[in-house]
Enzyme design. Sequence first.
Site, PDB file in Angstrom:
ATOM      1  CB  ALA A 108      -0.928  -0.006   1.217  1.00 41.62           C
ATOM      2  CG  ASP A 109       4.753   0.959   1.583  1.00 38.72           C
ATOM      3  OD1 ASP A 109       4.312   0.072   0.811  1.00 38.72           O
ATOM      4  OD2 ASP A 109       5.841   0.838   2.192  1.00 38.72           O
TER       5      ASP A 109
END
Length: 263
Positions: free
Chosen positions: A109-110
Amino acid sequence: MLLAIDAGNTNIVFALVDDETIVARWRIATDPRRTADEYAVWLSQLLALGGRDRAVVEAVIIGTVVPRALHNLEVLASKYFGVEALVAGRGAATFGIALDVEEPHTVGADRALNAIAAHAAHHGDLIVVDFGTAATFDVVDYTGAYKGGIIAPGINLSLDALVTAAAKLPRIAIEAPASKTVIGRNTADQMHIGIYWGYIAMIEGLVARMKAEIGRPVRVIATGGLAILFEKHTQVFDSIEQDLTITGLAMLWRRTHISAATY
């Protein structure tokens, strides 16, 4: 206000975002065993120190690469802020960018959030370097698509492995060597040189190879807590943007919120 939560392998960053402005940020060590109640006590005290009440939080969005930490963060949102948290990459909060790789579901996600924020701020092809537990080098093309990248050990991880595996080596601080020489005269200096200048060489070498493969002009954006450690000793970065992941979370929340309101 929006509470944006970036849960990484080493630290979790909580940021209070008012419209597009980050007005406060706090960091705590990642521990999947930490309960929603513990987070609430800690956050309430920090909000109070800034003269704010829990009621200022009207929405919560979470981006995490630590699945075991997610449940307690979602409970925090529902139990103490009275809202259902959006989770980056899930449900209504899909990233909305092309993940042009062989296994899109494995993209952290980052990294997707960094791509969203970097593309919004810069035109053309980009390389985003994020210094965290791992160092990631991600390519975002001129259309905003995530094209893949590189994962390397973070500098702290590299140092930990060295000290753990070599019994007589001391633990040293992560910092630039005092001298510019690359021939150390004692053990500690030699370790500083190997870790720091070795990491600089890795960064510059990998970015150069990525640029050659892309074959078009590329801007290099650095983010992550340790990015500023390297900026004085390399010209490889075009800009350093510490809050790139949080910015990506805020942008994703706004986009999801606007879409829901329109629907």
